[in-house]
Design a protein around this motif. Structure first.
Motif, PDB file in Angstrom:
ATOM      1  N   UNK A 277      -8.873 -12.428  -9.711  1.00 21.22           N
ATOM      2  CA  UNK A 277      -8.502 -11.164  -9.090  1.00 21.22           C
ATOM      3  C   UNK A 277      -9.178 -10.959  -7.747  1.00 21.22           C
ATOM      4  N   UNK A 278      -9.614  -9.726  -7.508  1.00 19.13           N
ATOM      5  CA  UNK A 278     -10.258  -9.435  -6.237  1.00 19.13           C
ATOM      6  C   UNK A 278     -11.542 -10.239  -6.055  1.00 19.13           C
ATOM      7  N   UNK A 279     -12.126 -10.685  -7.145  1.00 15.12           N
ATOM      8  CA  UNK A 279     -13.295 -11.559  -7.043  1.00 15.12           C
ATOM      9  C   UNK A 279     -12.958 -12.833  -6.275  1.00 15.12           C
ATOM     10  N   UNK A 280     -11.735 -13.315  -6.473  1.00 12.74           N
ATOM     11  CA  UNK A 280     -11.316 -14.562  -5.855  1.00 12.74           C
ATOM     12  C   UNK A 280     -10.505 -14.385  -4.596  1.00 12.74           C
ATOM     13  N   UNK A 281     -10.445 -13.153  -4.047  1.00 16.30           N
ATOM     14  CA  UNK A 281      -9.760 -12.933  -2.788  1.00 16.30           C
ATOM     15  C   UNK A 281      -8.432 -12.214  -2.895  1.00 16.30           C
ATOM     16  N   UNK A 282      -8.081 -11.655  -4.055  1.00 17.78           N
ATOM     17  CA  UNK A 282      -6.822 -10.938  -4.192  1.00 17.78           C
ATOM     18  C   UNK A 282      -6.896  -9.616  -3.434  1.00 17.78           C
ATOM     19  N   UNK A 283      -6.014  -9.458  -2.461  1.00 16.60           N
ATOM     20  CA  UNK A 283      -6.032  -8.282  -1.598  1.00 16.60           C
ATOM     21  C   UNK A 283      -5.562  -7.029  -2.327  1.00 16.60           C
ATOM     22  N   UNK A 284      -6.120  -5.885  -1.929  1.00 16.56           N
ATOM     23  CA  UNK A 284      -5.597  -4.587  -2.312  1.00 16.56           C
ATOM     24  C   UNK A 284      -4.524  -4.260  -1.282  1.00 16.56           C
ATOM     25  N   UNK A 285      -3.277  -4.090  -1.728  1.00 25.05           N
ATOM     26  CA  UNK A 285      -2.159  -3.892  -0.821  1.00 25.05           C
ATOM     27  C   UNK A 285      -1.583  -2.490  -0.938  1.00 25.05           C
ATOM     28  N   UNK A 286      -1.222  -1.918   0.206  1.00 27.61           N
ATOM     29  CA  UNK A 286      -0.579  -0.610   0.264  1.00 27.61           C
ATOM     30  C   UNK A 286       0.692  -0.746   1.084  1.00 27.61           C
ATOM     31  N   UNK A 287       1.801  -0.292   0.507  1.00 21.41           N
ATOM     32  CA  UNK A 287       3.070  -0.295   1.229  1.00 21.41           C
ATOM     33  C   UNK A 287       4.050   0.600   0.500  1.00 21.41           C
ATOM     34  N   UNK A 288       5.134   0.958   1.171  1.00 20.43           N
ATOM     35  CA  UNK A 288       6.153   1.775   0.545  1.00 20.43           C
ATOM     36  C   UNK A 288       6.968   0.889  -0.368  1.00 20.43           C
ATOM     37  N   UNK A 289       6.905   1.145  -1.652  1.00 22.47           N
ATOM     38  CA  UNK A 289       7.507   0.259  -2.637  1.00 22.47           C
ATOM     39  C   UNK A 289       8.987   0.046  -2.394  1.00 22.47           C
ATOM     40  N   UNK A 290       9.677   1.067  -1.913  1.00 19.10           N
ATOM     41  CA  UNK A 290      11.115   0.955  -1.689  1.00 19.10           C
ATOM     42  C   UNK A 290      11.470   0.329  -0.344  1.00 19.10           C
ATOM     43  N   UNK A 291      10.464   0.102   0.501  1.00 16.64           N
ATOM     44  CA  UNK A 291      10.741  -0.422   1.839  1.00 16.64           C
ATOM     45  C   UNK A 291       9.512  -1.123   2.406  1.00 16.64           C
ATOM     46  N   UNK A 292       9.211  -2.312   1.877  1.00 15.60           N
ATOM     47  CA  UNK A 292       8.039  -3.058   2.335  1.00 15.60           C
ATOM     48  C   UNK A 292       8.171  -3.462   3.801  1.00 15.60           C
ATOM     49  N   UNK A 293       9.410  -3.514   4.308  1.00 15.24           N
ATOM     50  CA  UNK A 293       9.631  -3.910   5.697  1.00 15.24           C
ATOM     51  C   UNK A 293       8.967  -2.972   6.688  1.00 15.24           C
ATOM     52  N   UNK A 294       8.648  -1.766   6.250  1.00 17.20           N
ATOM     53  CA  UNK A 294       7.982  -0.798   7.134  1.00 17.20           C
ATOM     54  C   UNK A 294       6.564  -1.217   7.467  1.00 17.20           C
ATOM     55  N   UNK A 295       5.954  -2.037   6.610  1.00 22.29           N
ATOM     56  CA  UNK A 295       4.601  -2.504   6.890  1.00 22.29           C
ATOM     57  C   UNK A 295       3.699  -2.487   5.674  1.00 22.29           C
TER      58      UNK A 295
END
Length: 313
Positions: A277-295
């Motif tokens: 998990x995050x111990x091994x480098x798994x990023x915490x990600x934030x994005x609009x679930x319905x539109x990841x293209x926004x960023x």
């Protein structure tokens, strides 16, 4: 840096639309932001208005955070495509197309959890179709015979069925390669501020044969910033940041990622990610679930030993 490696893994259905991994990583409860360490890191509780790792809203919480020291962040191989401090900048996008991404990294001393100021942090990764700048002729976006991340003879995990177990994969394996072109997109080095933070503007990486979606990083300390860049000191950390399967599947629906014909390796199948998990480098990600293209915003805290040397070679 990683090179593209041969992938004979499961190929059910459309090549990039693999089943969502069953791994569910939980760090410090449902509201955790980020933690790193295999043996130091930080767990921070979510603040008000944050979204969850897959972009859904999290419960409202206090804006304050609490931190607890853990172990060192996982070390990984450097891979063959590292270029030393070639571009001192925070915006590494250049003209590459892809989902906009803000990568925010905090570097701390894993022993006392104090932020490390003025460390030089390198990041580099492939573009939306799996190519590395400086090595376009080698990183073929999933073509056969391209290098792997794993050093020869050093297995890093349970290899997928049919995949080479010695990590060579053709093209020199994890051994460093000299650049074959003068392009430098999606690469950069910048210094941490007084709080230990450094932020890069980039794009969501694509994938190539034999590796899950990832970003490479190095942390250099005890050196000096000069007009020529960062000099001296020691490389105390070499690692990789990883992306959960839900975010990768969402990105695969967006151009130019959706045009890729390369078979995709999942997080579970990857031989570099250690599953912690995050111990091994798994990023915490934030994005609009319905539109990841926004960023997308990716955050992580990296716990290091400033006196150690970990070059990943």
């Amino acid at each position: 840096m990683t090179g593209n490696e041969t992938d004979n893994k499961t190929s059910q259905g459309p090549k990039h639309k693999r089943d969502l991994t069953r791994r569910k990583v939980v760090a410090a409860g449902a509201g955790a932001v980020a933690a790193v360490g295999v043996g130091g890191a930080v767990v921070a509780t979510a603040s008000a208005g944050e979204t969850s790792e897959n972009g859904s809203a999290s419960p409202k919480a206090s804006s304050s955070t609490s931190e607890e020291c853990y172990k060192l962040t996982s070390e990984t191989t450097e891979g063959p495509y590292y270029i030393d401090a070639d571009k001192l900048r925070q915006d590494i996008t250049e003209d590459k197309e892809g989902i906009p991404m803000t990568l925010r990294i905090k570097v701390i001393d894993s022993e006392n959890c104090k932020p490390i100021r003025n460390a030089a942090v390198d990041v580099w990764h492939c573009d939306a179709l799996g190519l590395y700048s400086g090595y376009e002729s080698l990183s073929t976006g999933g073509g056969g015979g391209a290098p792997t991340d794993a050093p020869s003879g050093t297995p890093t995990g349970e290899p997928p069925s049919g995949a080479p177990t010695d990590g060579t994969g053709g093209g020199g394996g994890g051994v460093h390669e000299e650049p074959t072109d003068d392009k430098r997109y999606l690469r950069g080095t910048w210094k941490t501020d007084k709080g230990g933070f450094v932020t890069f503007k980039t794009i969501f990486p694509g994938w190539y044969r034999g590796r899950c979606v990832h970003i490479h990083t190095k942390v250099h300390v005890n050196g000096e910033w000069t007009d020529a860049g960062y000099e001296g000191g020691n490389t105390c950390h070499t690692g990789q940041f990883f992306f959960d399967e839900e975010s990768v599947l969402a990105s695969a629906e967006v151009e130019p990622y959706s045009t890729s014909t390369t078979e995709r390796t999942t997080l579970d199948e990857d031989t570099i990610y250690d599953g912690s998990g995050t111990q091994g480098g798994l990023l915490k990600l934030k994005y609009k679930k319905s539109d990841i293209a926004k960023g997308v915003t990716g955050t992580i805290t990296v716990g290091v030993d400033p006196e150690a040397t970990n070059t990943g070679t």
